[in-house]
Design a protein around this motif. Structure first.
Motif, short mmCIF file in Angstrom:
data_model
loop_
_atom_site.label_atom_id
_atom_site.label_comp_id
_atom_site.label_asym_id
_atom_site.label_seq_id
_atom_site.Cartn_x
_atom_site.Cartn_y
_atom_site.Cartn_z
N ARG A 1 0.87 -1.18 0.00
CA ARG A 1 0.00 0.00 0.00
C ARG A 1 0.90 1.23 0.00
O ARG A 1 1.91 1.27 0.72
CB ARG A 1 -0.92 0.00 1.21
N VAL B 1 1.34 5.47 0.33
CA VAL B 1 0.83 6.71 0.89
C VAL B 1 1.70 7.85 0.39
O VAL B 1 2.93 7.82 0.55
CB VAL B 1 0.85 6.68 2.43
N TYR C 1 0.29 11.64 -7.34
CA TYR C 1 -0.43 11.13 -6.19
C TYR C 1 -1.83 10.64 -6.54
O TYR C 1 -2.57 10.20 -5.66
CB TYR C 1 -0.55 12.20 -5.10
N ASP D 1 -3.00 8.03 -7.94
CA ASP D 1 -3.33 6.61 -7.79
C ASP D 1 -2.80 5.99 -6.51
O ASP D 1 -2.86 4.76 -6.34
CB ASP D 1 -2.79 5.83 -8.99
N ASP E 1 -2.81 5.01 -2.48
CA ASP E 1 -3.93 4.57 -1.64
C ASP E 1 -4.45 5.67 -0.75
O ASP E 1 -5.65 5.75 -0.47
CB ASP E 1 -3.49 3.35 -0.82
N ARG E 2 -3.54 6.54 -0.26
CA ARG E 2 -3.95 7.74 0.48
C ARG E 2 -3.00 8.88 0.12
O ARG E 2 -1.80 8.68 -0.04
CB ARG E 2 -3.88 7.53 2.00
N ALA F 1 -9.47 17.42 -1.72
CA ALA F 1 -10.62 16.67 -2.19
C ALA F 1 -11.45 17.50 -3.17
O ALA F 1 -11.89 16.99 -4.21
CB ALA F 1 -11.48 16.22 -1.01
N MET G 1 -8.89 15.24 -5.69
CA MET G 1 -8.14 14.13 -5.12
C MET G 1 -9.05 13.34 -4.18
O MET G 1 -9.19 13.65 -2.99
CB MET G 1 -6.91 14.65 -4.38
N GLY G 2 -9.67 12.30 -4.74
CA GLY G 2 -10.60 11.51 -3.95
C GLY G 2 -9.95 10.66 -2.88
O GLY G 2 -10.64 10.12 -2.02
N ASN G 3 -8.62 10.55 -2.91
CA ASN G 3 -7.89 9.76 -1.91
C ASN G 3 -7.33 10.63 -0.79
O ASN G 3 -6.50 10.18 -0.01
CB ASN G 3 -6.76 8.98 -2.57
N ASP H 1 -6.66 12.61 2.61
CA ASP H 1 -6.85 12.39 4.03
C ASP H 1 -5.83 13.27 4.75
O ASP H 1 -5.12 14.04 4.09
CB ASP H 1 -6.66 10.91 4.38
N LEU I 1 -5.90 0.49 5.40
CA LEU I 1 -5.44 0.31 4.02
C LEU I 1 -5.48 -1.16 3.59
O LEU I 1 -5.51 -1.45 2.38
CB LEU I 1 -4.02 0.85 3.87
#
Length: 384
Positions: free
Chosen positions: A138, A140, A163, A165, A167-168, A181, A185-187, A189, A382
């Motif tokens: 995973r 980040v 960034y 693709d 995972d976060r 967001a 950027m839907g990932n 956090d 994750l």
């Protein structure tokens, strides 16, 4: 107890003086203490003029991929390729250097146990990681500056590209994550920086010293702090402004202090890794940066009980300082209002002590255990 994992922290380099590298070494050590198998990876080494010795006996592995900066992938330009043979050969050497770095990354990642995590702290480093084989891991990606600082820089398009693709994609505050967001950027956090110091003694707040720690660079705004200082020093002739740090603005800032007539009350103290020696003999911390992320220098000052005055230059400032409770937050760039807040703390010793005590307590929200728990919870999410 959290599952023990192989964790890679990848940075541009691992030996540059600054908050990001200090973060990498600190978080790496704390994760190792919790039983994770940690490896810090630097793409290259820092410029010699900006290096910091972070020690040798690490509780984690350290790998530097290239002694010199490897080039980015070569995209042939036909005019260059056929008309300029020496330039063509240089680009081919850069491509080989890049390929070697990527191959080494793939080898490191390939040796990870199931459940491994790759944390990439900077977008330049991510340009290598995205070319490596991260199958089964995973990934980040992190931004250690505010959304606004990235939005107005060349890094913005690169962050969105490299960034996209992972995972976060972690920012330092919820507001920055929300901004990313909204930018698609839907990932997105967030993860705050942990407090990296545990003082054994605190500032008594009686010394007539205002302190600032930070690289002497335009984005850090020491030029504005000197303007502020010229406003407050006539009312406090026995006080000193002590600037710790080195950088490209050194000569210009010294000339500015002389031009403002305040050179005699400004101490250019150079770089230091001794936070206690810098902060305990001070009474106020002043931050006039043009841009920041989640400034570790403010966290450190608060931990030592030094009240802060800071420009509201990033969401991380208000995450750390509660205006009028443990420090003052001033509209970014407003040197007149900053001078008034600084003057108030320089004048009122009781207010300094009240703010300083509160700062020591409130900054514990970001204690290492609290933040490292959040990291381990993220690792678990994750892999769900």
């Amino acid at each position: 107890m959290a599952e023990q994992r192989d964790v890679f922290i990848v940075c541009n380099n691992l030996d540059e003086l600054g908050g990001l590298n200090a973060w990498a070494h600190f978080v790496g050590a704390r994760l190792a203490e919790r039983g994770h198998r940690v490896r810090l990876v630097g793409i290259t080494k820092a410029d010699r003029r900006r290096r910091q010795d972070y020690g040798r006996d690490f509780p984690y592995e350290v790998t530097v991929l290239q002694e010199e900066t490897p080039g980015r992938p070569w995209v042939p330009d036909h005019a260059l390729a056929w008309a300029d043979l020496p330039a063509r050969k240089r680009e081919q050497r850069r491509q080989r250097s890049f390929d070697q770095a990527v191959a080494k990354l793939s080898e490191l990642f390939g040796a990870a146990r199931p459940g491994g995590i790759v944390i990439v702290a900077q977008v330049w480093a991510m340009e290598w990681v995205v070319q490596a084989d991260t199958a089964g891991l995973r990934t980040v990606g992190m931004s250690h500056e505010s959304y606004d600082a990235t939005r107005t820089s060349s890094r913005f398009r690169r962050v969105k590209r490299y960034y996209a693709d992972v995972d976060r994609m972690l920012s330092l505050t919820r507001q920055d994550a929300d901004d990313w967001a909204r930018a698609g950027m839907g990932n997105a956090d967030f993860m705050p920086n942990p407090l990296s110091v545990s003082p054994h003694t605190y500032a008594p707040l009686v010394e007539p010293v205002v302190v600032r720690l930070g690289r002497l660079a335009y984005e850090k705004g020491q030029d504005m702090l000197l303007d502020v200082w010229s406003q407050v020093i006539p009312g406090h002739p026995d006080w000193t402004l002590r600037l710790y740090g080195a950088g490209p603005e050194d000569d210009r800032l010294r000339a500015q202090a002389a031009g403002l007539g305040v050179a005699g009350s400004v101490d250019f103290a150079g770089s230091t890794a001794d936070l206690a020696n810098a902060l305990v003999p001070s009474s106020v911390f002043a931050l006039t940066s043009r841009e920041e992320g989640f400034p570790m220098s403010i966290m450190e000052a608060m931990a030592y009980g030094v009240p802060c005055v800071a420009f509201d230059c990033a969401p991380g400032i208000r995450e750390l300082i509660t205006d009028g409770v443990d420090g003052f937050v001033v509209p970014a760039g407003n040197t007149v209002e900053f001078a008034a807040a600084l003057d108030r703390l320089m004048t009122d010793g009781e207010l300094r002590r009240k703010f300083g005590l509160c700062a020591r307590e409130t900054v514990q929200r970001f204690s290492p255990d609290v933040v490292l728990d959040q990291w381990e919870q993220l690792f678990d999410r994750l892999y769900r």
